[in-house]
Design a protein around this motif. Structure first.
Motif, short mmCIF file in Angstrom:
data_model
loop_
_atom_site.label_atom_id
_atom_site.label_comp_id
_atom_site.label_asym_id
_atom_site.label_seq_id
_atom_site.Cartn_x
_atom_site.Cartn_y
_atom_site.Cartn_z
N THR A 1 0.86 -1.18 0.00
CA THR A 1 0.00 0.00 0.00
C THR A 1 0.90 1.23 0.00
OG1 THR A 1 -1.82 1.15 1.10
CG2 THR A 1 -0.23 0.06 2.52
N ALA A 2 0.55 2.19 -0.83
CA ALA A 2 1.38 3.40 -0.98
C ALA A 2 0.48 4.58 -1.29
CB ALA A 2 2.41 3.20 -2.09
N ILE B 1 5.15 7.20 -1.06
CA ILE B 1 5.16 6.93 0.38
C ILE B 1 4.62 5.53 0.62
CG2 ILE B 1 4.31 7.66 2.62
CD1 ILE B 1 4.19 10.48 1.63
N ILE B 2 5.48 4.63 1.01
CA ILE B 2 5.12 3.22 1.16
C ILE B 2 4.78 2.92 2.62
CG2 ILE B 2 5.91 0.84 0.94
CD1 ILE B 2 7.69 1.72 -1.33
N SER B 3 3.60 2.36 2.84
CA SER B 3 3.22 1.91 4.18
C SER B 3 3.49 0.42 4.36
CB SER B 3 1.72 2.19 4.42
OG SER B 3 1.43 3.56 4.26
N GLY C 1 6.18 3.65 -9.73
CA GLY C 1 4.75 3.55 -9.44
C GLY C 1 4.14 2.28 -10.00
N ILE C 2 4.96 1.24 -10.19
CA ILE C 2 4.51 0.01 -10.84
C ILE C 2 4.66 -1.19 -9.91
CG2 ILE C 2 4.95 -1.59 -12.75
CD1 ILE C 2 5.87 0.79 -14.41
N PHE D 1 -2.73 3.69 -3.62
CA PHE D 1 -2.69 2.52 -4.49
C PHE D 1 -2.26 1.34 -3.63
CE2 PHE D 1 -0.17 0.37 -8.14
CZ PHE D 1 -1.25 -0.44 -8.46
N SER D 2 -3.01 0.24 -3.69
CA SER D 2 -2.68 -0.93 -2.86
C SER D 2 -3.09 -2.20 -3.57
CB SER D 2 -3.36 -0.84 -1.50
OG SER D 2 -4.78 -0.84 -1.64
#
Length: 205
Positions: A69-70, A92-94, A106-107, A195-196
């Protein structure tokens, strides 16, 4: 006298959750621990089912965790417009189990074949009423449009939408969200563009 003694015993013995009257008066005629035994049986059943479900999930994914998830970095200005369709860099990556998501591009690249669930949210805010809100984003699988959301009006100051899809991917298959030519996402100071995705089950044998 014996009846009085029995009554006093029932009152004085600390029974906790047990039914003292049943224990002292009806030992042969009822199951005095039935409620407690039922609760223990129910707890054991729920724990067993939980373990079985966990084992089934591990088996279906071959023991591999794939999930990410980002979100876009907060910005007061706009992302876009551009002269070509461009993948949105959710930097930003969670979460990134399996390291399938590349924040620089972004891929997401599938590390193994299987059925995946993907979700994305698009948010935009204009500065004042009457300004044009104009965005369109698309979820892409290997260059093909799988889902999209858009807005084009001068009535809303802010707007958002979310899409969720299930996609079958082969190893190396790529999924990303792109912003279309000439469109823009503005005023996202809270990182609401996200996006996740995650692996539901693997199709590897």
């Amino acid at each position: 006298m014996s009846s009085l003694y029995l009554s006093l015993s029932v009152l004085l013995v600390p029974c906790g959750n047990w039914n003292c009257a049943c224990v002292f008066r009806h030992q042969r005629g009822c199951c005095c621990a039935s409620r407690q035994l039922y609760e223990l049986e129910d707890q054991a059943f729920r724990r067993t089912m939980g373990l079985r479900l966990s084992a089934q999930i591990r088996e279906s994914t071959c023991g591999v965790r794939v999930a990410f998830t980002a979100s876009m970095s907060p910005r007061v200005n706009c992302f876009g417009p551009f002269s070509t369709d461009i993948p949105i860099p959710y930097s930003i990556i969670s979460l990134n189990h399996g390291s399938g998501y590349n924040p620089a591009l972004g891929i997401f690249t599938a590390p193994r074949p299987g059925l995946y669930s993907f979700s994305f949210s698009a948010y935009s805010r204009v500065r004042r009423s009457g300004d044009r809100m104009y965005y369109k984003v698309q979820l892409m699988r290997n260059g093909e449009v799988m889902a999209s959301t858009w807005e084009d009006n001068r009535e809303d100051v802010e707007d958002s939408s979310t899409q969720t899809v299930l996609l079958q991917l082969q190893r190396g298959g790529q999924v990303y969200v792109q912003l279309l030519t000439g469109r823009q996402l503005c005023g996202d100071i809270n990182g609401l563009n996200t996006f996740s995705g995650y692996l539901l089950y693997s199709s590897e044998t």
